[in-house]
Design a protein around this motif. Sequence first.
Motif, PDB file in Angstrom:
ATOM      1  N   THR A 251      45.186  36.059  41.657  1.00  0.00           N
ATOM      2  CA  THR A 251      44.058  35.533  42.417  1.00  0.00           C
ATOM      3  C   THR A 251      43.153  36.672  42.870  1.00  0.00           C
ATOM      4  N   LYS A 252      41.858  36.478  42.683  1.00  0.00           N
ATOM      5  CA  LYS A 252      40.866  37.432  43.160  1.00  0.00           C
ATOM      6  C   LYS A 252      40.057  36.764  44.263  1.00  0.00           C
ATOM      7  N   ILE A 253      39.866  37.474  45.367  1.00  0.00           N
ATOM      8  CA  ILE A 253      39.064  36.974  46.480  1.00  0.00           C
ATOM      9  C   ILE A 253      37.896  37.932  46.644  1.00  0.00           C
ATOM     10  N   LEU A 254      36.695  37.429  46.357  1.00  0.00           N
ATOM     11  CA  LEU A 254      35.489  38.236  46.470  1.00  0.00           C
ATOM     12  C   LEU A 254      34.921  38.047  47.870  1.00  0.00           C
ATOM     13  N   MET A 255      34.893  39.115  48.627  1.00  0.00           N
ATOM     14  CA  MET A 255      34.453  39.067  50.021  1.00  0.00           C
ATOM     15  C   MET A 255      32.981  39.451  50.154  1.00  0.00           C
ATOM     16  N   LYS A 256      32.264  38.657  50.920  1.00  0.00           N
ATOM     17  CA  LYS A 256      30.891  38.971  51.324  1.00  0.00           C
ATOM     18  C   LYS A 256      29.994  39.333  50.144  1.00  0.00           C
ATOM     19  N   ALA A 257      30.007  38.487  49.128  1.00  0.00           N
ATOM     20  CA  ALA A 257      29.188  38.721  47.940  1.00  0.00           C
ATOM     21  C   ALA A 257      27.820  38.055  48.048  1.00  0.00           C
ATOM     22  N   GLY A 258      27.459  37.595  49.236  1.00  0.00           N
ATOM     23  CA  GLY A 258      26.227  36.840  49.425  1.00  0.00           C
ATOM     24  C   GLY A 258      24.991  37.493  48.858  1.00  0.00           C
ATOM     25  N   SER A 259      24.774  38.765  49.123  1.00  0.00           N
ATOM     26  CA  SER A 259      23.560  39.434  48.650  1.00  0.00           C
ATOM     27  C   SER A 259      23.550  39.613  47.130  1.00  0.00           C
ATOM     28  N   LYS A 260      24.718  39.520  46.506  1.00  0.00           N
ATOM     29  CA  LYS A 260      24.826  39.689  45.057  1.00  0.00           C
ATOM     30  C   LYS A 260      25.160  38.374  44.347  1.00  0.00           C
ATOM     31  N   MET A 261      25.045  37.243  45.054  1.00  0.00           N
ATOM     32  CA  MET A 261      25.536  35.983  44.511  1.00  0.00           C
ATOM     33  C   MET A 261      24.943  35.612  43.152  1.00  0.00           C
ATOM     34  N   PRO A 262      23.640  35.735  42.905  1.00  0.00           N
ATOM     35  CA  PRO A 262      23.148  35.376  41.563  1.00  0.00           C
ATOM     36  C   PRO A 262      23.843  36.178  40.459  1.00  0.00           C
ATOM     37  N   ALA A 263      24.020  37.472  40.661  1.00  0.00           N
ATOM     38  CA  ALA A 263      24.668  38.317  39.649  1.00  0.00           C
ATOM     39  C   ALA A 263      26.151  37.967  39.516  1.00  0.00           C
ATOM     40  N   VAL A 264      26.813  37.715  40.632  1.00  0.00           N
ATOM     41  CA  VAL A 264      28.236  37.346  40.601  1.00  0.00           C
ATOM     42  C   VAL A 264      28.416  36.009  39.879  1.00  0.00           C
ATOM     43  N   LYS A 265      27.582  35.043  40.202  1.00  0.00           N
ATOM     44  CA  LYS A 265      27.676  33.734  39.534  1.00  0.00           C
ATOM     45  C   LYS A 265      27.494  33.872  38.026  1.00  0.00           C
ATOM     46  N   LYS A 266      26.492  34.642  37.613  1.00  0.00           N
ATOM     47  CA  LYS A 266      26.243  34.816  36.177  1.00  0.00           C
ATOM     48  C   LYS A 266      27.434  35.482  35.499  1.00  0.00           C
ATOM     49  N   MET A 267      27.987  36.504  36.135  1.00  0.00           N
ATOM     50  CA  MET A 267      29.139  37.197  35.581  1.00  0.00           C
ATOM     51  C   MET A 267      30.318  36.232  35.406  1.00  0.00           C
ATOM     52  N   LEU A 268      30.567  35.404  36.408  1.00  0.00           N
ATOM     53  CA  LEU A 268      31.679  34.452  36.333  1.00  0.00           C
ATOM     54  C   LEU A 268      31.417  33.396  35.268  1.00  0.00           C
ATOM     55  N   GLN A 269      30.208  32.865  35.226  1.00  0.00           N
ATOM     56  CA  GLN A 269      29.870  31.854  34.227  1.00  0.00           C
ATOM     57  C   GLN A 269      29.969  32.417  32.817  1.00  0.00           C
ATOM     58  N   ASP A 270      29.498  33.647  32.609  1.00  0.00           N
ATOM     59  CA  ASP A 270      29.568  34.286  31.285  1.00  0.00           C
ATOM     60  C   ASP A 270      31.013  34.452  30.828  1.00  0.00           C
ATOM     61  N   ARG A 271      31.922  34.645  31.778  1.00  0.00           N
ATOM     62  CA  ARG A 271      33.338  34.830  31.447  1.00  0.00           C
ATOM     63  C   ARG A 271      34.125  33.524  31.482  1.00  0.00           C
ATOM     64  N   GLY A 272      33.467  32.424  31.814  1.00  0.00           N
ATOM     65  CA  GLY A 272      34.151  31.130  31.876  1.00  0.00           C
ATOM     66  C   GLY A 272      35.131  31.029  33.040  1.00  0.00           C
ATOM     67  N   ILE A 273      34.857  31.761  34.123  1.00  0.00           N
ATOM     68  CA  ILE A 273      35.728  31.759  35.297  1.00  0.00           C
ATOM     69  C   ILE A 273      35.144  30.810  36.334  1.00  0.00           C
ATOM     70  N   ASP A 274      35.980  29.923  36.858  1.00  0.00           N
ATOM     71  CA  ASP A 274      35.540  29.024  37.916  1.00  0.00           C
ATOM     72  C   ASP A 274      36.295  29.352  39.192  1.00  0.00           C
ATOM     73  N   GLY A 275      35.794  28.894  40.290  1.00  0.00           N
ATOM     74  CA  GLY A 275      36.430  29.153  41.571  1.00  0.00           C
ATOM     75  C   GLY A 275      35.792  28.323  42.662  1.00  0.00           C
ATOM     76  N   VAL A 276      36.187  28.585  43.879  1.00  0.00           N
ATOM     77  CA  VAL A 276      35.640  27.890  45.042  1.00  0.00           C
ATOM     78  C   VAL A 276      35.113  28.928  46.020  1.00  0.00           C
ATOM     79  N   MET A 277      34.134  28.522  46.814  1.00  0.00           N
ATOM     80  CA  MET A 277      33.594  29.426  47.811  1.00  0.00           C
ATOM     81  C   MET A 277      33.550  28.727  49.159  1.00  0.00           C
ATOM     82  N   VAL A 278      33.923  29.465  50.196  1.00  0.00           N
ATOM     83  CA  VAL A 278      33.795  28.992  51.567  1.00  0.00           C
ATOM     84  C   VAL A 278      32.801  29.910  52.257  1.00  0.00           C
ATOM     85  N   GLU A 279      31.803  29.291  52.847  1.00  0.00           N
ATOM     86  CA  GLU A 279      30.774  30.030  53.580  1.00  0.00           C
ATOM     87  C   GLU A 279      30.914  29.700  55.062  1.00  0.00           C
ATOM     88  N   ASN A 280      30.900  30.717  55.895  1.00  0.00           N
ATOM     89  CA  ASN A 280      31.000  30.539  57.349  1.00  0.00           C
ATOM     90  C   ASN A 280      32.254  29.770  57.764  1.00  0.00           C
TER      91      ASN A 280
END
Length: 100
Positions: A41-70
Amino acid sequence: GVPSFCAAAATLGDSLADRGEQIHIIPSSYDVEQALELPGTKILMKAGSKMPAVKKMLQDRGIDGVMVENCGMAEERIYRSIEEIPDQVGYYCLTVLKEQ
């Protein structure tokens, strides 16, 4: 206090790992792409400012996950897939990526 990733797991009603699986806590300031190669399991902390790039990276790799905000706050939001996550999210967000 309760670590945010433990609080998020409780909010989601899910364990972070099972039996001998590894858990990796990854600050968004680290090399997220390299960290995705880690097992478990990978937990990405405080990726808010990089979210578009993180989402694209995950989608390109076929990785799905869940996010909790606040987590635990009045403005708490849960996104059950990478596609649901908006490009603009707050500072207090964490994304849980579990191996399938």
